[in-house]
Design a protein around this motif. Structure first.
Motif, PDB file in Angstrom:
ATOM      1  N   LYS A 616       0.798  -1.233   0.000  1.00 31.40           N
ATOM      2  CA  LYS A 616       0.000   0.000   0.000  1.00 31.40           C
ATOM      3  C   LYS A 616       0.827   1.277   0.000  1.00 31.40           C
ATOM      4  N   GLY A 617       2.165   1.142  -0.016  1.00 27.91           N
ATOM      5  CA  GLY A 617       3.017   2.309  -0.164  1.00 27.91           C
ATOM      6  C   GLY A 617       2.643   3.429   0.782  1.00 27.91           C
ATOM      7  N   ALA A 618       2.390   4.623   0.201  1.00 28.64           N
ATOM      8  CA  ALA A 618       1.969   5.780   0.999  1.00 28.64           C
ATOM      9  C   ALA A 618       0.547   6.174   0.639  1.00 28.64           C
ATOM     10  N   SER A 619      -0.242   5.192   0.228  1.00 29.98           N
ATOM     11  CA  SER A 619      -1.615   5.489  -0.174  1.00 29.98           C
ATOM     12  C   SER A 619      -2.427   6.052   0.992  1.00 29.98           C
ATOM     13  N   ARG A 620      -1.940   5.777   2.223  1.00 29.87           N
ATOM     14  CA  ARG A 620      -2.472   6.408   3.429  1.00 29.87           C
ATOM     15  C   ARG A 620      -1.322   6.598   4.400  1.00 29.87           C
ATOM     16  N   PRO A 621      -1.447   7.490   5.379  1.00 26.74           N
ATOM     17  CA  PRO A 621      -0.361   7.662   6.350  1.00 26.74           C
ATOM     18  C   PRO A 621      -0.005   6.343   7.026  1.00 26.74           C
ATOM     19  N   MET A 622       1.279   6.163   7.341  1.00 27.78           N
ATOM     20  CA  MET A 622       1.737   4.893   7.907  1.00 27.78           C
ATOM     21  C   MET A 622       1.024   4.557   9.212  1.00 27.78           C
ATOM     22  N   SER A 623       0.704   5.549  10.015  1.00 23.74           N
ATOM     23  CA  SER A 623       0.011   5.264  11.277  1.00 23.74           C
ATOM     24  C   SER A 623      -1.332   4.594  11.022  1.00 23.74           C
ATOM     25  N   GLU A 624      -2.033   5.011   9.960  1.00 20.29           N
ATOM     26  CA  GLU A 624      -3.320   4.398   9.618  1.00 20.29           C
ATOM     27  C   GLU A 624      -3.135   2.984   9.088  1.00 20.29           C
ATOM     28  N   LEU A 625      -2.132   2.802   8.217  1.00 17.77           N
ATOM     29  CA  LEU A 625      -1.876   1.469   7.669  1.00 17.77           C
ATOM     30  C   LEU A 625      -1.497   0.496   8.778  1.00 17.77           C
ATOM     31  N   TYR A 626      -0.709   0.967   9.739  1.00 26.58           N
ATOM     32  CA  TYR A 626      -0.266   0.108  10.836  1.00 26.58           C
ATOM     33  C   TYR A 626      -1.465  -0.331  11.695  1.00 26.58           C
ATOM     34  N   ARG A 627      -2.325   0.643  12.008  1.00 24.25           N
ATOM     35  CA  ARG A 627      -3.517   0.303  12.803  1.00 24.25           C
ATOM     36  C   ARG A 627      -4.447  -0.629  12.028  1.00 24.25           C
ATOM     37  N   GLU A 628      -4.513  -0.447  10.726  1.00 24.99           N
ATOM     38  CA  GLU A 628      -5.344  -1.319   9.888  1.00 24.99           C
ATOM     39  C   GLU A 628      -4.819  -2.747   9.935  1.00 24.99           C
ATOM     40  N   TRP A 629      -3.500  -2.888  10.005  1.00 30.86           N
ATOM     41  CA  TRP A 629      -2.890  -4.219  10.027  1.00 30.86           C
ATOM     42  C   TRP A 629      -3.057  -4.898  11.388  1.00 30.86           C
ATOM     43  N   LEU A 630      -2.618  -4.225  12.468  1.00 33.91           N
ATOM     44  CA  LEU A 630      -2.584  -4.871  13.782  1.00 33.91           C
ATOM     45  C   LEU A 630      -3.727  -4.452  14.700  1.00 33.91           C
ATOM     46  N   GLY A 631      -4.502  -3.457  14.271  1.00 32.51           N
ATOM     47  CA  GLY A 631      -5.612  -3.018  15.108  1.00 32.51           C
ATOM     48  C   GLY A 631      -5.194  -2.186  16.295  1.00 32.51           C
ATOM     49  N   ARG A 632      -3.957  -1.687  16.274  1.00 34.33           N
ATOM     50  CA  ARG A 632      -3.446  -0.877  17.388  1.00 34.33           C
ATOM     51  C   ARG A 632      -2.245  -0.069  16.916  1.00 34.33           C
ATOM     52  N   ASP A 633      -1.800   0.858  17.759  1.00 30.96           N
ATOM     53  CA  ASP A 633      -0.583   1.607  17.482  1.00 30.96           C
ATOM     54  C   ASP A 633       0.629   0.760  17.854  1.00 30.96           C
ATOM     55  N   PRO A 634       1.817   1.061  17.284  1.00 38.45           N
ATOM     56  CA  PRO A 634       3.023   0.321  17.667  1.00 38.45           C
ATOM     57  C   PRO A 634       3.377   0.536  19.135  1.00 38.45           C
ATOM     58  N   ASP A 635       3.914  -0.479  19.758  1.00 43.92           N
ATOM     59  CA  ASP A 635       4.268  -0.438  21.181  1.00 43.92           C
ATOM     60  C   ASP A 635       5.725   0.012  21.331  1.00 43.92           C
ATOM     61  N   PRO A 636       5.980   1.201  21.911  1.00 44.28           N
ATOM     62  CA  PRO A 636       7.363   1.693  22.058  1.00 44.28           C
ATOM     63  C   PRO A 636       8.252   0.753  22.864  1.00 44.28           C
ATOM     64  N   LYS A 637       7.655  -0.039  23.753  1.00 43.99           N
ATOM     65  CA  LYS A 637       8.449  -0.952  24.581  1.00 43.99           C
ATOM     66  C   LYS A 637       9.095  -2.058  23.749  1.00 43.99           C
ATOM     67  N   ALA A 638       8.582  -2.274  22.535  1.00 42.89           N
ATOM     68  CA  ALA A 638       9.148  -3.321  21.680  1.00 42.89           C
ATOM     69  C   ALA A 638      10.601  -3.035  21.342  1.00 42.89           C
ATOM     70  N   LEU A 639      10.962  -1.752  21.199  1.00 43.01           N
ATOM     71  CA  LEU A 639      12.347  -1.394  20.866  1.00 43.01           C
ATOM     72  C   LEU A 639      13.277  -1.695  22.032  1.00 43.01           C
ATOM     73  N   ILE A 640      12.827  -1.385  23.242  1.00 45.25           N
ATOM     74  CA  ILE A 640      13.628  -1.694  24.438  1.00 45.25           C
ATOM     75  C   ILE A 640      13.809  -3.203  24.555  1.00 45.25           C
ATOM     76  N   LYS A 641      12.746  -3.939  24.259  1.00 47.34           N
ATOM     77  CA  LYS A 641      12.812  -5.408  24.297  1.00 47.34           C
ATOM     78  C   LYS A 641      13.786  -5.934  23.248  1.00 47.34           C
ATOM     79  N   LEU A 642      13.738  -5.363  22.049  1.00 51.44           N
ATOM     80  CA  LEU A 642      14.603  -5.811  20.960  1.00 51.44           C
ATOM     81  C   LEU A 642      16.074  -5.689  21.339  1.00 51.44           C
ATOM     82  N   TYR A 643      16.410  -4.633  22.059  1.00 52.71           N
ATOM     83  CA  TYR A 643      17.803  -4.385  22.428  1.00 52.71           C
ATOM     84  C   TYR A 643      18.182  -4.982  23.786  1.00 52.71           C
ATOM     85  N   GLY A 644      17.241  -5.645  24.446  1.00 53.95           N
ATOM     86  CA  GLY A 644      17.561  -6.263  25.726  1.00 53.95           C
ATOM     87  C   GLY A 644      17.853  -5.258  26.818  1.00 53.95           C
TER      88      GLY A 644
END
Length: 648
Positions: A616-644
């Motif tokens: 879907k490229g930039a056919s809509r803002p990424m925040s909307e596409l992300y919510r459409e995919w997962l039904g929620r906003d991204p979780d900032p804690k995921a980055l802390i988890k990724l880096y341990g």
């Protein structure tokens, strides 16, 4: 229809470019004269004129980066004024702006095209008085010239330096493959030549036993292109003036006007929050390196020691040396393994094709779905002196439909600087190189998988800059997983699969000294962003960087370090007041990775990622596409988890 790559006629390039620009201008005049303007009869032909221009110009700009020569430099530099004037003239055309303002559509992608175009017209000064429009045009032209000069100065300085080592003791411990690439003859005797090209530079910085030579090489690297200081000052003055002309207090505000981040405070707060989380971990990491250096008699750990002792510490703590992975990562096999993985992950196939290329080492593949080719990708992976350093993806064709409903495919270039193969030595990659290849492939499939019909929001076009790294970082995370490595990690001589324990060590190495790496990136991001929050000139630039280093650089660089002279991302690329984007996007990529993979790949989730994000490229803002995919906003804690970095 795929456009074949063709070496431009350098001598007549400017003339041919000017002809195309004149034709485009005539077309736009005709479009503006239409009485009943619609999306299909006005916007789509307008977008098509940009596609035709890119198809013509991209081969030159690409060659200027990968096969740099006096011919490419001259043709490229002569083209910049023509392009700058053309784009500025269009972006400040009041008639065009008013025409877009009157067009409407019920299609979401078409609505997004119109929204972005109206925004960009305003950010280009369409509402300014004529004298200010003229000044903005002068600024844009000069900035394009300065960006090119910065890049060329850096390339010239990189190629001008060499370190010749004659004593075999000074290369003891270097991997055989690196020694083979460095080996040369001087006065009838074998010597070793090291340069500032990244594969050569990092080989000695990581394994070179002579500390004085490491510093000599390091100093040459961090003091490249001193003439860029004047270039930087002028770039900053012009960016500041441009921002104020357009009604912003400073350039960072102008930069954020087309990004996900809402304001300056959000960016600086986000970066400082990550820094605070990283500092306690980084201090412990530095203490370990300092202890190792002291064992070797070093009174203090210096910047030119970090890679060397990091490699030693990795061997001690993880029993892991990135060098031992190289026999398992022959470039051709890695590339094929990556293609196989992407094929399975997203239900497509790759077919190698024999088409015109700019260098014999380049490999080209068509991407196919249900037997039909829908995109093409070019891989140029070997380092050479005519190629600028680093790794990148460059788009060429963009998937779209024209006003007659004819569909056009996408194509892209993936460029890296891996150790080149020779007659006797294959190109063997470190795992870091494998990660780089996955990263750039993530960018490529974001562009190539697009099914958007509207050119301006198809592929990577129109994607917010602080979201554009999301798909690249998402894919690179898979390069640490044994499920993926087993597809291609085979010994160059025996063909045996990489042992499980080595794959486990690779996974553990992902977060080795992760906090130090995080702080380094945050230092760059804060320096870039704060540099554009007010006008800095001359020594003020260095003082700002030093103030950030006082807080974030636990190993303070030597006073001669002039990192900014080589910071091409923000002075020759598109990352000005946007380097923070790497970390901003990494929140999305970490969250998406965990959604798609924990201990095994979740095919339903990767299918959703392909459909909602990549296609879907930039056919809509990424925040909307992300919510459409997962039904929620991204979780900032995921980055802390990724880096341990979850618990102190």
């Amino acid at each position: 229809m795929f456009v074949p790559f063709k070496t431009p006629d350098f001598e007549n390039f400017s003339k041919e470019l000017n002809t195309i620009l004149e034709k485009n201008e005539k077309l736009i005049e005709e479009l503006l004269s239409k009485e009943d303007k619609t999306y299909n009869n006005f916007v789509r032909p307008y977008m098509e004129s940009f596609e035709k221009l890119d198809l013509f110009f991209t081969p030159l700009s690409h060659l200027n980066s990968v096969e740099n020569s006096k011919d490419t430099q001259t043709a490229y530099e002569n083209s910049l004024p023509l392009l700058s004037r053309y784009h500025t003239k269009l972006s400040q055309n009041r008639e065009l702006y008013e025409a877009f303002s009157k067009i409407d559509s019920n299609d979401l992608a078409q609505k997004e095209v119109i929204r972005q175009e109206i925004r960009d017209f305003k950010l280009s000064g369409v509402d300014l008085p004529e004298n200010e429009k003229k000044r903005l045009e002068e600024i844009n032209l000069r900035l394009s010239e300065l960006n090119n000069r910065f890049s060329q100065n850096l390339l010239d300085a990189t190629n001008a330096y060499e370190l010749i080592i004659e004593d075999p003791k000074d290369v003891e411990g270097l991997p055989e493959s690196d020694l083979e690439l460095a080996k040369t003859e001087k006065d009838g005797k074998t010597v070793w030549r090291f340069t500032l090209q990244i594969p050569s530079y990092m080989a000695y910085m990581t394994y070179g036993p002579n500390r004085k030579l490491r510093e000599e090489l390091y100093k040459a690297y961090v003091t490249r292109a001193p003439e860029n200081q004047e270039v930087i000052d002028e770039i900053l003055r012009l960016r500041d003036e441009k921002a104020k002309l357009l009604g912003f207090d400073h350039f960072s505000e102008l930069s954020l006007a087309s990004k996900m981040a809402p304001n300056d405070d959000a960016v600086v707060g986000f970066l400082n929050e990550l820094a605070d989380a990283s500092l306690p971990f980084a201090k412990k990491e530095v203490e370990k390196l300092e202890a190792l250096a002291k064992e070797d008699g070093c009174e203090s750990l210096e910047s030119y020691d970090v890679a060397y002792y990091s490699e030693k510490l990795k061997k001690l703590e993880l029993d892991f040396d990135d060098e031992i992975t190289r026999p398992y990562f022959e470039q051709g096999r890695v590339l094929q393994g990556l293609l196989d993985f992407v094929s399975e992950l997203f239900s497509i196939t790759f077919e190698q094709v024999d088409v015109p290329v700019w260098n014999e080492k380049v490999k080209v593949y068509d991407l196919k779905e249900a037997g039909s080719a829908f995109a093409r990708i070019y891989f140029d992976l070997d380092a050479r002196e005519s190629k600028r350093g680093g790794a990148w993806m460059n788009d060429w064709q963009t998937h779209h439909e024209d006003a007659d409903g004819k569909e056009y495919p996408a194509s892209a270039f993936v460029v890296c600087n891996f150790p080149p193969s020779t007659k006797d030595t294959p190109s063997l990659l470190r795992h870091d190189d494998v990660v780089t290849l996955f990263h750039e492939m993530g960018h490529a499939i974001h562009h190539l998988f697009s099914q958007v019909k509207e050119r301006f929001v198809s592929g990577i076009h129109g994607v917010e800059w602080d979201a554009v790294e999301f798909p690249s970082q998402f894919l690179e995370n898979f390069a640490y997983e044994s499920e993926v490595l087993k597809r291609f990690a085979r010994h160059i001589e025996t063909g045996e699969l990489m042992p499980d324990d080595l794959m486990t060590k690779i996974k553990k190495s992902k977060n080795f000294l992760a906090a130090m790496g995080m702080l380094r990136q945050l230092e760059f991001a804060l320096f870039d962003f704060m540099l554009h929050q007010k006008l800095y000139q001359g020594d003020e630039v260095q003082k700002l960087l030093d103030s950030l280093r006082d807080r974030l650089s636990l190993i303070k660089p030597p006073s001669y370090n002039r990192f900014q002279w080589g910071f091409a991302h923000i002075f020759a690329g598109g990352y000005a007041a946007g380097y923070y984007s790497y970390k901003w996007a990494e929140v999305l990529s970490a969250d998406a990775f965990f959604a798609c993979f924990e201990s095994k790949i979740k095919k339903d989730m990767t299918d959703g990622y392909k459909h909602h994000i990549l296609q879907k490229g930039a056919s809509r803002p990424m925040s909307e596409l992300y919510r459409e995919w997962l039904g929620r906003d991204p979780d900032p804690k995921a980055l802390i988890k990724l880096y341990g970095l979850e618990n102190e």
